[in-house]
Design a protein around this motif. Structure first.
Motif, PDB file in Angstrom:
ATOM      1  N   ILE A 198      -6.362  48.661   2.116  1.00 40.12           N
ATOM      2  CA  ILE A 198      -5.923  47.292   2.438  1.00 40.12           C
ATOM      3  C   ILE A 198      -5.742  46.498   1.151  1.00 40.12           C
ATOM      4  N   THR A 199      -4.558  45.965   0.969  1.00 41.63           N
ATOM      5  CA  THR A 199      -4.264  45.104  -0.177  1.00 41.63           C
ATOM      6  C   THR A 199      -3.859  43.727   0.341  1.00 41.63           C
ATOM      7  N   VAL A 200      -4.222  42.698  -0.419  1.00 40.80           N
ATOM      8  CA  VAL A 200      -3.968  41.317   0.007  1.00 40.80           C
ATOM      9  C   VAL A 200      -3.289  40.556  -1.122  1.00 40.80           C
ATOM     10  N   SER A 201      -2.264  39.804  -0.779  1.00 38.11           N
ATOM     11  CA  SER A 201      -1.613  38.903  -1.734  1.00 38.11           C
ATOM     12  C   SER A 201      -1.448  37.547  -1.074  1.00 38.11           C
ATOM     13  N   ALA A 202      -1.746  36.504  -1.825  1.00 35.91           N
ATOM     14  CA  ALA A 202      -1.666  35.143  -1.282  1.00 35.91           C
ATOM     15  C   ALA A 202      -0.775  34.277  -2.160  1.00 35.91           C
ATOM     16  N   ASP A 203      -0.032  33.405  -1.511  1.00 38.54           N
ATOM     17  CA  ASP A 203       0.788  32.414  -2.200  1.00 38.54           C
ATOM     18  C   ASP A 203       0.352  31.049  -1.686  1.00 38.54           C
ATOM     19  N   ALA A 204       0.208  30.080  -2.565  1.00 38.05           N
ATOM     20  CA  ALA A 204      -0.310  28.778  -2.155  1.00 38.05           C
ATOM     21  C   ALA A 204       0.413  27.644  -2.867  1.00 38.05           C
ATOM     22  N   LYS A 205       0.467  26.512  -2.182  1.00 40.22           N
ATOM     23  CA  LYS A 205       0.999  25.287  -2.761  1.00 40.22           C
ATOM     24  C   LYS A 205       0.009  24.163  -2.483  1.00 40.22           C
ATOM     25  N   ILE A 206      -0.267  23.371  -3.506  1.00 43.05           N
ATOM     26  CA  ILE A 206      -1.191  22.242  -3.356  1.00 43.05           C
ATOM     27  C   ILE A 206      -0.448  20.955  -3.678  1.00 43.05           C
ATOM     28  N   SER A 207      -0.618  19.968  -2.838  1.00 42.74           N
ATOM     29  CA  SER A 207      -0.020  18.655  -3.085  1.00 42.74           C
ATOM     30  C   SER A 207      -1.075  17.592  -2.856  1.00 42.74           C
ATOM     31  N   SER A 208      -0.829  16.412  -3.437  1.00 44.76           N
ATOM     32  CA  SER A 208      -1.733  15.282  -3.245  1.00 44.76           C
ATOM     33  C   SER A 208      -0.998  14.206  -2.463  1.00 44.76           C
ATOM     34  N   VAL A 238      -1.358  42.822   3.467  1.00 40.95           N
ATOM     35  CA  VAL A 238      -1.560  41.498   4.070  1.00 40.95           C
ATOM     36  C   VAL A 238      -1.014  40.448   3.104  1.00 40.95           C
ATOM     37  N   ALA A 239      -0.103  39.616   3.582  1.00 49.62           N
ATOM     38  CA  ALA A 239       0.478  38.553   2.755  1.00 49.62           C
ATOM     39  C   ALA A 239       0.239  37.209   3.433  1.00 49.62           C
ATOM     40  N   GLN A 240      -0.315  36.265   2.688  1.00 52.75           N
ATOM     41  CA  GLN A 240      -0.591  34.927   3.214  1.00 52.75           C
ATOM     42  C   GLN A 240       0.163  33.872   2.414  1.00 52.75           C
ATOM     43  N   THR A 241       0.613  32.843   3.117  1.00 53.47           N
ATOM     44  CA  THR A 241       1.249  31.685   2.493  1.00 53.47           C
ATOM     45  C   THR A 241       0.544  30.438   3.008  1.00 53.47           C
ATOM     46  N   ALA A 242      -0.036  29.659   2.080  1.00 59.47           N
ATOM     47  CA  ALA A 242      -0.823  28.489   2.471  1.00 59.47           C
ATOM     48  C   ALA A 242      -0.268  27.225   1.824  1.00 59.47           C
ATOM     49  N   ASN A 243      -0.279  26.147   2.583  1.00 64.73           N
ATOM     50  CA  ASN A 243       0.038  24.816   2.074  1.00 64.73           C
ATOM     51  C   ASN A 243      -1.198  23.946   2.227  1.00 64.73           C
ATOM     52  N   ALA A 244      -1.644  23.355   1.124  1.00 66.90           N
ATOM     53  CA  ALA A 244      -2.900  22.607   1.143  1.00 66.90           C
ATOM     54  C   ALA A 244      -2.723  21.214   0.546  1.00 66.90           C
ATOM     55  N   ASN A 245      -3.549  20.311   1.021  1.00 72.24           N
ATOM     56  CA  ASN A 245      -3.609  18.958   0.474  1.00 72.24           C
ATOM     57  C   ASN A 245      -4.908  18.764  -0.297  1.00 72.24           C
ATOM     58  N   LEU A 246      -4.830  18.031  -1.389  1.00 75.87           N
ATOM     59  CA  LEU A 246      -6.030  17.648  -2.126  1.00 75.87           C
ATOM     60  C   LEU A 246      -6.660  16.464  -1.406  1.00 75.87           C
ATOM     61  N   VAL A 247      -7.860  16.643  -0.881  1.00 72.75           N
ATOM     62  CA  VAL A 247      -8.497  15.583  -0.096  1.00 72.75           C
ATOM     63  C   VAL A 247      -9.716  14.985  -0.793  1.00 72.75           C
ATOM     64  N   GLU A 248     -10.213  15.658  -1.837  1.00 73.33           N
ATOM     65  CA  GLU A 248     -11.364  15.125  -2.575  1.00 73.33           C
ATOM     66  C   GLU A 248     -11.307  15.659  -4.001  1.00 73.33           C
ATOM     67  N   MET A 249     -11.310  14.754  -4.973  1.00 76.69           N
ATOM     68  CA  MET A 249     -11.137  15.147  -6.362  1.00 76.69           C
ATOM     69  C   MET A 249     -12.402  14.828  -7.150  1.00 76.69           C
ATOM     70  N   GLY A 250     -13.102  15.884  -7.601  1.00 78.80           N
ATOM     71  CA  GLY A 250     -14.307  15.670  -8.385  1.00 78.80           C
ATOM     72  C   GLY A 250     -14.167  16.136  -9.814  1.00 78.80           C
TER      73      GLY A 250
END
Length: 403
Positions: free
Chosen positions: A374-384, A292-304
């Motif tokens: 079952i093996t899982v690998s994820a790739d992610a990018k975070i932007s503000s 299982v391979a996942q690619t996620a794009n995320a936004n920073l919406v709250e910074m603590g």
């Protein structure tokens, strides 16, 4: 000849115009169903509850019946050896013909779901009045009680559940399964049905008792019911349901809360704006292997976090990757070890990749799925999306820097 032709045309026109009213149904003669509940009855009978809307009393826009003439809904209940017999027995209590075409949701009690829902699928897919887009859910409580409870900001409870599903993708903690998808997963090989879980929880505040939180029950949509064949086997927690959703439907948005690096007391909140998933299967030495391979794009919406975003971006990205991977592995563990039911549609992927091998093992697929690696690998990018790179501090007007 012309006169005969004109006479025939006029006769046909009159026949069409007159026949158009033969099958008419006046709204005042119909009991319009907006929600259905199915539970186990006594003596091995089916207990069928229906929520009927009363148009004259549901016109108010604030949730209160207009003019104080009565309740906006009317709930009736009947039993029978089959669902159809119970539906016909509703006529003992209803002065109008029960009309199913505007039904929003079918709520199944847990006891009924564990006993088997094949008869429910059969009845409602044969019913020409019922829409195949009707939602199907399971509740650990009495289904009849759930559909009879006026909750939230909607006048009609069935409509309230329908709107919960419309905005369910914001939270992404329950699958959106309608009759069409349920029928598909029930009849198909290589996958098992999964339905959303609904519960009544004391969440609302009454205007008459504003100091008493939880004085009104609200419908909560979170988690899922796992099936093998037509029988329910158990529940998925909200976090396990989160990990399941990419396997069975598109995920448009999801919230992830991660700990700040070196500071577990503070947190940053990320909103996943896109999530793509690819599933591949291999068949090695008579064992199924799943990647299982996942690619996620995320936004920073709250910074603590105390540190600027640019300084801890890599650490936050790694934390997001690990959280995505663990989420899928947690779901896989529940499906393989706890329920031994392929709710992740792995069998369908295997079938498409190895059609010949599938013919040999499909009858024992759940056994192969249980032992699959079952093996899982994820790739992610975070932007503000904003210029602010660190948490807001009083008087810190000079910390607005570009990314």
């Amino acid at each position: 000849m012309i006169n005969r032709t004109m006479l025939l045309a006029v006769s046909l026109l009159m026949l069409i115009m007159s026949s158009g009213c033969l099958g008419k149904q006046e709204i005042n003669d119909l009991a319009i169903v907006t929600a259905v509940g199915i539970d186990n009855g006594e003596n091995n009978h089916v207990k069928l509850s229906v929520q009927i809307v009363r148009p004259a009393d549901a016109r108010g826009q604030t949730g209160a019946p207009s003019g104080g003439t009565g309740e906006p809904i009317y709930s009736i209940q009947a039993t029978g050896r089959t669902i159809f017999e119970a539906a016909r027995n509703l006529a003992r209590f209803s002065s109008r013909r029960v009309y199913w075409a505007h039904n929003f949701v079918i709520v199944l009690g847990e006891g009924y779901a564990r006993k088997g829902i094949a008869d429910m699928i059969d009845f409602f897919t044969r019913n020409h009045e019922l829409r195949m887009t009707t939602w199907v859910v399971v509740t650990p409580e009495e289904a009849g009680q759930v559909i009879a409870t006026i909750t939230g900001m909607e006048v009609v409870p069935g409509e309230a559940i329908d709107k919960l599903f419309r905005y369910n993708q914001i939270v992404a903690e329950a699958p959106g399964t309608n009759m069409m998808r349920l029928q598909e997963s029930f009849l198909a090989e290589g996958t098992e049905p999964v339905l959303a879980k609904v519960q009544l929880r004391p969440r609302g505040i009454s205007n008459k008792n504003p100091d008493q939180f939880g004085s009104l029950d609200q419908v909560v949509l979170s988690g899922a019911a796992v099936f093998e064949g037509d029988k329910m086997k158990g529940w998925l927690s909200p976090s396990e349901a989160k990990g399941l959703l990419p396997f069975i439907e598109e995920v448009d948005s999801e919230i992830m809360v991660i700990n700040c690096p070196d500071d577990s007391n503070n947190h940053a909140t990320l909103e996943i704006k896109s999530l793509e998933q690819r599933v591949k299967t291999r068949f090695v030495n008579n064992q199924v292997k799943v990647q299982v391979a996942q690619t996620a794009n995320a936004n920073l919406v709250e910074m603590g976090c105390e540190q600027p975003f640019t300084e801890i971006k890599d650490q936050m990205t790694l934390a997001l990757k690990q959280k995505l991977e663990n989420q899928v592995l947690k779901t896989a563990s529940a499906a393989q070890k706890k329920y031994k039911s392929d709710i992740m549609k792995i069998g369908q992927v295997f079938h498409n990749t190895y059609p010949l091998e599938w013919k040999q093992i499909h009858s024992e697929w759940n056994r192969y799925f249980e032992k699959a690696e079952i093996t899982v690998s994820a790739d992610a990018k975070i932007s503000s999306p904003v210029l602010k790179i660190q948490r807001f501090v009083k008087g810190d007007g000079l910390s607005l820097k570009s990314k």
